[in-house]
Design an enzyme around this catalytic site. Structure first.
Site, PDB file in Angstrom:
ATOM      1  N   GLY A 177       7.258  -8.965 -19.490  1.00  0.00           N
ATOM      2  CA  GLY A 177       6.089  -8.483 -18.767  1.00  0.00           C
ATOM      3  C   GLY A 177       6.152  -8.929 -17.325  1.00  0.00           C
ATOM      4  O   GLY A 177       7.192  -9.400 -16.839  1.00  0.00           O
ATOM      5  N   HIS A 438       4.737   6.973  12.500  1.00  0.00           N
ATOM      6  CA  HIS A 438       6.168   7.219  12.290  1.00  0.00           C
ATOM      7  C   HIS A 438       6.986   6.290  13.191  1.00  0.00           C
ATOM      8  O   HIS A 438       6.690   6.151  14.370  1.00  0.00           O
ATOM      9  CB  HIS A 438       6.506   8.669  12.633  1.00  0.00           C
TER      10      HIS A 438
END
Length: 459
Positions: A177, A438
């Site tokens: 897990g 960007h």
């Protein structure tokens, strides 16, 4: 007489105490350990993230420096220095919470609390504290296997794994897990041969299936070994190491290692509170029974975090702590449980919020899925970290975002956009038509949203 006494100073407890004090209530917080912060700060989230960060830095210098034109020469590892850094981070936060208590006039009390009645607790069986309301925020502890009890020398819980003084040569991890893969990753990066024994058919089963499968593939490439459908049936420890009997496909196989980390889950820490004295009910697993307003079966006693049913996440406990404080101040808080994220701090990171694709199908929901790979993201390519994707699950008719799942660089930070989208019930169109700087990793989220609404631009 306090307006509210919080039992436990982990993320849920200390946040509840501070918020309640800020809202004008007279508050005390009782902590059984000498320092504040609970499991998360002292033996969980924070120390593990410190070791994850240090080990990731070491591993990347070791394996990728040459790709960036960096000549390192002989590379060494000082594990004691690494653990010193971990400890200094924890100590700083211990002091920070104590400082916040003083600033907000929260009474800090150390000792083990147990209920005398619904209106009173004792501290270590001596000092008595009375309050109009109590909040139980005692957290959880690692679950033991009955035939493999923790000795924290050879058979380790997550606490013991964070306290090792040297890097082991071999480590068996029972349970793949989130806790298991994070701590297994730490030691694998530092040179340990790590082998996972997972009972289920995939690792980190709470994750979206696509994320879980890719994570296993990438961790395997990094040198970790996974045995799925593996049931540990017997184990023993000696001075030299650990031996486990494991049933795989109907046959018993033996596994040996220097240590075994047992990471099969956690259970609520409620055993020693003498809850019967206060009329507080618990279920068969030890979780405290509460109503929709966090009230236990005794109306002036509340419970939050790992002591109640639900995901055992520090930030879930924080939200519940805030909510209870506001309820006690006669406000009307609301928690959007669907918008509580989960993060796996491996490399790559994995994060998710809302419904997985499988969960949406189980609910017979009609959905659209937009999935954009980081290999088509300019920032990911530029930094040389382009494994993974962003996946958005949206309602077919309205395009409302129902889930977002990210595996890749800084997924834990990026998932906040998905949390906001689900909290505010935004549509994929809203994300697709929001400007994303960007070049940034966040553009992958915009592109995944575009794939839900029409077509991505860069694939």
């Amino acid at each position: 007489m306090y307006d509210v006494c919080v039992i436990g100073s982990g993320p849920g407890g200390y946040v509840c105490a501070i918020k309640a004090a800020q809202l004008g209530l007279k508050v005390a917080c009782v902590e059984k350990y000498p320092v504040l912060g609970g499991t998360c700060l002292n033996v969980g989230c924070i120390p593990s993230k410190s070791l994850l960060s240090s080990s990731e830095f070491y591993h990347k210098v070791q394996t990728q420096a040459n790709d960036y034109g960096i000549k390192t020469g002989a590379l060494g590892l000082d594990f004691s220095k690494m653990t010193e850094k971990k400890s200094s981070v924890v100590t700083g936060f211990n002091q920070g919470i104590s400082g916040l208590f003083k600033k907000n006039k929260v009474k800090e009390i150390h000792g083990t609390a147990s209920f005398v009645s619904k209106d009173e607790i004792s501290i270590d069986g001596k000092e008595k504290i009375k309050a109009k309301n109590f909040v139980i925020a005692t957290g959880s502890k690692p679950t033991e296997l009955p035939f493999l009890p923790f000795d924290e020398k050879k058979i380790l819980s997550s606490t013991g794994a964070l306290a090792l003084t040297k890097v082991p040569k071999t480590l068996l991890v029972v349970g793949a897990g989130i806790i298991g893969v994070e701590l297994g990753s730490v030691y694998s990066r530092l040179g340990t041969k790590v082998v996972f024994l997972e009972f289920l058919d995939r690792i980190c089963p709470t994750l979206d299936t696509d994320s879980s499968k890719l994570l296993q593939k990438l961790l395997t490439k990094q040198g970790l070994t996974f045995h799925l459908g593996a049931k540990v049936t017997k184990g023993s420890a000696s001075a030299s190491g650990v031996s486990l009997d494991v049933e795989i496909k109907g046959k018993i196989e033996k596994f040996n290692a220097e240590h075994a980390l047992v990471a099969v889950g956690r259970r609520p820490y409620t055993d020693d509170l003498n809850l019967k004295n206060a009329g507080v009910s618990v279920d068969e697993k030890g979780f405290i029974t509460i109503d929709s307003g966090f009230k236990t079966t005794t109306p002036n006693i509340y419970a939050i975090g790992d002591t109640v049913d639900g995901p055992m996440l520090a930030h879930k406990a924080e939200e519940e702590g805030m909510a209870v404080a506001e309820l006690l101040a006669n406000k009307s808080p609301k928690i959007e449980y669907m918008a509580i994220p989960s993060v796996v701090y491996t490399d790559p990171e994995v994060a998710g919020v809302g419904l997985t694709e499988a969960a949406a199908k189980e609910r017979s929901l009609s959905v659209k899925v937009g999935k954009f790979p980081f290999k088509a993201n300019s920032r990911a390519r530029a930094i040389g970290d382009d494994e993974g994707f962003v996946k958005i699950i949206a309602d077919s008719a309205s395009n409302q975002v129902l889930g977002m799942h990210i595996i890749g660089p800084h997924a834990g930070e990026l998932i906040a956009e998905g949390v906001l989208a689900i909290t505010k019930k935004l549509r994929a169109d809203d994300i697709a038509h929001t400007s994303h700087a960007h070049p940034t990793l966040s553009e992958a989220i915009k592109e995944a949203a575009l794939m839900v609404t029409s077509k991505a631009l860069h694939i």
